[in-house]
Design a protein around this motif. Structure first.
Motif, PDB file in Angstrom:
ATOM      1  N   GLY A 202       0.797  -1.224   0.000  1.00 24.74           N
ATOM      2  CA  GLY A 202       0.000   0.000   0.000  1.00 24.74           C
ATOM      3  C   GLY A 202       0.823   1.265   0.000  1.00 24.74           C
ATOM      4  N   ASP A 203       2.113   1.166  -0.303  1.00 25.43           N
ATOM      5  CA  ASP A 203       3.018   2.319  -0.291  1.00 25.43           C
ATOM      6  C   ASP A 203       3.121   2.886  -1.699  1.00 25.43           C
ATOM      7  N   VAL A 204       2.170   3.753  -2.049  1.00 22.11           N
ATOM      8  CA  VAL A 204       2.094   4.269  -3.409  1.00 22.11           C
ATOM      9  C   VAL A 204       3.255   5.204  -3.721  1.00 22.11           C
ATOM     10  N   GLU A 205       3.703   5.971  -2.752  1.00 23.68           N
ATOM     11  CA  GLU A 205       4.795   6.917  -3.003  1.00 23.68           C
ATOM     12  C   GLU A 205       6.070   6.192  -3.437  1.00 23.68           C
ATOM     13  N   THR A 206       6.448   5.159  -2.669  1.00 24.08           N
ATOM     14  CA  THR A 206       7.641   4.396  -3.043  1.00 24.08           C
ATOM     15  C   THR A 206       7.393   3.609  -4.320  1.00 24.08           C
ATOM     16  N   LEU A 207       6.189   3.091  -4.473  1.00 23.62           N
ATOM     17  CA  LEU A 207       5.826   2.376  -5.695  1.00 23.62           C
ATOM     18  C   LEU A 207       6.065   3.238  -6.923  1.00 23.62           C
ATOM     19  N   SER A 208       5.662   4.483  -6.887  1.00 27.22           N
ATOM     20  CA  SER A 208       5.809   5.359  -8.051  1.00 27.22           C
ATOM     21  C   SER A 208       7.277   5.572  -8.388  1.00 27.22           C
ATOM     22  N   ARG A 209       8.131   5.675  -7.370  1.00 25.11           N
ATOM     23  CA  ARG A 209       9.564   5.853  -7.623  1.00 25.11           C
ATOM     24  C   ARG A 209      10.166   4.592  -8.234  1.00 25.11           C
ATOM     25  N   PHE A 210       9.861   3.441  -7.629  1.00 25.39           N
ATOM     26  CA  PHE A 210      10.386   2.176  -8.142  1.00 25.39           C
ATOM     27  C   PHE A 210       9.961   1.964  -9.595  1.00 25.39           C
ATOM     28  N   ALA A 211       8.658   2.097  -9.832  1.00 26.16           N
ATOM     29  CA  ALA A 211       8.137   1.823 -11.169  1.00 26.16           C
ATOM     30  C   ALA A 211       8.685   2.809 -12.189  1.00 26.16           C
ATOM     31  N   GLY A 212       8.713   4.078 -11.837  1.00 23.70           N
ATOM     32  CA  GLY A 212       9.224   5.082 -12.760  1.00 23.70           C
ATOM     33  C   GLY A 212      10.686   4.867 -13.097  1.00 23.70           C
ATOM     34  N   ASN A 213      11.489   4.575 -12.076  1.00 22.12           N
ATOM     35  CA  ASN A 213      12.911   4.330 -12.316  1.00 22.12           C
ATOM     36  C   ASN A 213      13.126   3.114 -13.209  1.00 22.12           C
ATOM     37  N   ASN A 240      -0.647  -2.165 -14.495  1.00 25.65           N
ATOM     38  CA  ASN A 240      -0.719  -1.270 -13.345  1.00 25.65           C
ATOM     39  C   ASN A 240       0.141  -0.018 -13.512  1.00 25.65           C
ATOM     40  N   MET A 241       1.396  -0.202 -13.947  1.00 28.05           N
ATOM     41  CA  MET A 241       2.340   0.897 -13.913  1.00 28.05           C
ATOM     42  C   MET A 241       2.472   1.667 -15.220  1.00 28.05           C
ATOM     43  N   LEU A 242       2.675   0.973 -16.339  1.00 33.44           N
ATOM     44  CA  LEU A 242       2.956   1.666 -17.596  1.00 33.44           C
ATOM     45  C   LEU A 242       1.794   2.557 -18.049  1.00 33.44           C
ATOM     46  N   PRO A 243       0.538   2.080 -18.001  1.00 33.09           N
ATOM     47  CA  PRO A 243      -0.554   2.991 -18.385  1.00 33.09           C
ATOM     48  C   PRO A 243      -0.648   4.208 -17.460  1.00 33.09           C
ATOM     49  N   THR A 244      -0.301   4.021 -16.180  1.00 29.70           N
ATOM     50  CA  THR A 244      -0.314   5.144 -15.242  1.00 29.70           C
ATOM     51  C   THR A 244       0.826   6.108 -15.559  1.00 29.70           C
ATOM     52  N   PHE A 245       2.003   5.556 -15.851  1.00 30.34           N
ATOM     53  CA  PHE A 245       3.160   6.359 -16.256  1.00 30.34           C
ATOM     54  C   PHE A 245       2.818   7.169 -17.506  1.00 30.34           C
ATOM     55  N   GLU A 246       2.155   6.520 -18.462  1.00 29.98           N
ATOM     56  CA  GLU A 246       1.790   7.203 -19.707  1.00 29.98           C
ATOM     57  C   GLU A 246       0.790   8.314 -19.442  1.00 29.98           C
ATOM     58  N   ARG A 247      -0.162   8.061 -18.567  1.00 35.86           N
ATOM     59  CA  ARG A 247      -1.160   9.091 -18.263  1.00 35.86           C
ATOM     60  C   ARG A 247      -0.518  10.273 -17.550  1.00 35.86           C
TER      61      ARG A 247
END
Length: 444
Positions: A202-213, A240-247
């Motif tokens: 449930g740690d979205v902040e760290t998730l966004s960093r991991f996925a983006g990197n 989960n991640m790539l479509p969010t990254f694209e948006r």
């Protein structure tokens, strides 16, 4: 380009699907785990409405929570929806909402960090117990001794993290690509984590960093094509991640292709290289979570001269074997049924596809009248390629002292702490056995 922020983009994706959902219940009706999860009598429409309530209000029905927590990522729900909704994604987001509701941000962050550290230690140690320095370099887990290449590769081969527990599979991927003349670069391991553990915590902040990197790292190729081995990484990134990254950014720097589907797409080139005849009657261990992979795997096996494929009457559910861990009794039931049917069919080999399937099944070779091999073992053998399956050899021993003794040279060479090695073998290898070993059986 102006970004909306990862969390805002994730929320916007969820909101769009909530608005599109008609609560018809078709996704629930198509789900293969409702009965094993104790939801056979649940109303499909009401259960779906309960999931939407979790996402909108933070609270839903008991049936909705059970369904969300029991999802094995089979993907049947996606095919069942006529309204452009990805129910599998919404169930992932429902679990995320439940995790965020259950604890404070600091506790969620700690849970994600602790899980990631455990994963990192087990992957690192188990790969070191099996591989030379040169092999670790080849898999991108040690700095290369040669100057880095300047030109971008045609494709990136992304191992994910956990295949490094069974590294002979990743090495066979590279061997096969070398024969095919594929220009690739290897990326993977804990430094390229897809963020799945942060999502589950449930740690979205760290998730966004991991996925983006990781997405940015994987974008280092001429084509943007990323060949993936791990199905969990595939779903995590592509859904989960790539479509969010694209948006959030307006960019989609990569496209992912499962490695088995990639091979099947080049079967006209591959087939002339399958020169050695291998007389085997095999059954394929199947999971439907990534579309087309099981079908591609069967086609590759049938392309090997001498191989005969038989079908076992076992439900194909889940993304991969460990996805069924949320329903442990059902997981054991399916694995035992498959082993029994394989013995009754008189197969020579039960064939795994993914690394998690192989980890959970391989030690059963000790007790049953057939071998457990991975599809790449068979395809590679027909091509004249071989990598020793040290993981299976070690796990079949079921003896931590014997494993430590056999790996003693590598333990010294890599400077692995003996207590750490012992703990990882006990918990990360021998403990990774959903269906206990049962003793030798004879062919009927």
């Amino acid at each position: 380009m102006q970004t909306t922020g990862f969390e805002d983009a994730l929320s916007a994706r969820v909101d769009g699907m909530l608005d599109a959902c008609t609560r018809c219940g078709a996704c629930f009706a198509a789900c293969p785990i409702t009965a094993p999860a104790g939801l056979a009598a649940a109303d499909p429409s009401a259960t779906v409405a309960g999931v939407l309530d979790i996402l909108r209000l933070g609270d839903g029905t008991a049936e909705a929570e059970t369904w969300a927590r029991s999802c094995t990522l089979s993907g049947a729900c996606i095919k069942a929806c006529d309204y452009g909704v990805n129910p599998r994604f919404l169930l992932v987001m429902a679990r995320l909402a439940l995790a965020r509701k259950a604890s404070e941000p600091a506790a969620r962050r700690k849970r994600g960090v602790d899980t990631f550290r455990k994963l990192s230690q087990e992957v690192t140690v188990l790969s070191q117990l099996q591989l030379s320095e040169e092999a670790l370099i080849r898999l991108g887990q040690r700095p290369a001794k040669e100057p880095p290449r300047v030109a971008l590769p045609d494709v990136v081969f992304y191992t994910g993290c956990n295949v490094l527990r069974t590294p002979h599979l990743a090495l066979l991927c590279l061997d096969i690509m070398d024969v095919l003349g594929i220009d690739y670069r290897v990326m993977g391991g804990p430094t390229h984590c897809c963020g799945i553990h942060q999502l589950r915590a449930g740690d979205v902040e760290t998730l966004s960093r991991f996925a983006g990197n990781t997405i940015n790292k994987l974008a280092q190729s001429k084509t943007g094509e990323v060949l993936t081995w791990c199905p969990s990484c595939f779903v995590q990134i592509t859904e989960n991640m790539l479509p969010t990254f694209e948006r959030a950014t307006g960019e989609k720097p990569i496209d992912l292709t499962p490695f088995v589907r990639f091979l099947h797409g080049r079967i006209d080139i591959l087939q002339p290289l399958l020169k050695s005849r291998i007389e085997l009657k095999v059954a394929l261990h199947r999971h439907p979570g990534v579309p087309g992979v099981a079908e591609a795997a069967e086609a590759l096996l049938r392309a090997v001269p001498g191989v005969t494929v038989v079908r076992l009457d076992v439900p194909a559910v889940g993304l991969q074997s460990n996805s069924l861990a949320v329903l442990p009794a059902y997981q054991k039931e399916l694995q035992l049924k498959e082993l029994e049917l394989a013995a009754q069919a008189g197969v020579d080999v039960l064939v795994s596809v993914y690394h998690t399937d192989h980890r959970e099944l391989c030690a059963h070779q000790r007790d049953w009248p057939f071998h457990i091999l991975n599809i790449l073992d068979i395809v590679g053998a027909s091509m004249g390629l071989h990598q020793d399956d040290h993981y299976k050899t070690m796990k079949i021993k079921q003896d931590v002292d014997a494993i430590i003794s056999d790996a003693s040279d590598l333990i010294k060479r890599h400077g692995v702490n003996l207590d750490t090695a012992r703990a990882v073998i006990i918990n990360g290898m021998l403990g990774d056995q959903p269906l206990p070993l049962q003793g030798p059986r004879q062919r009927p």
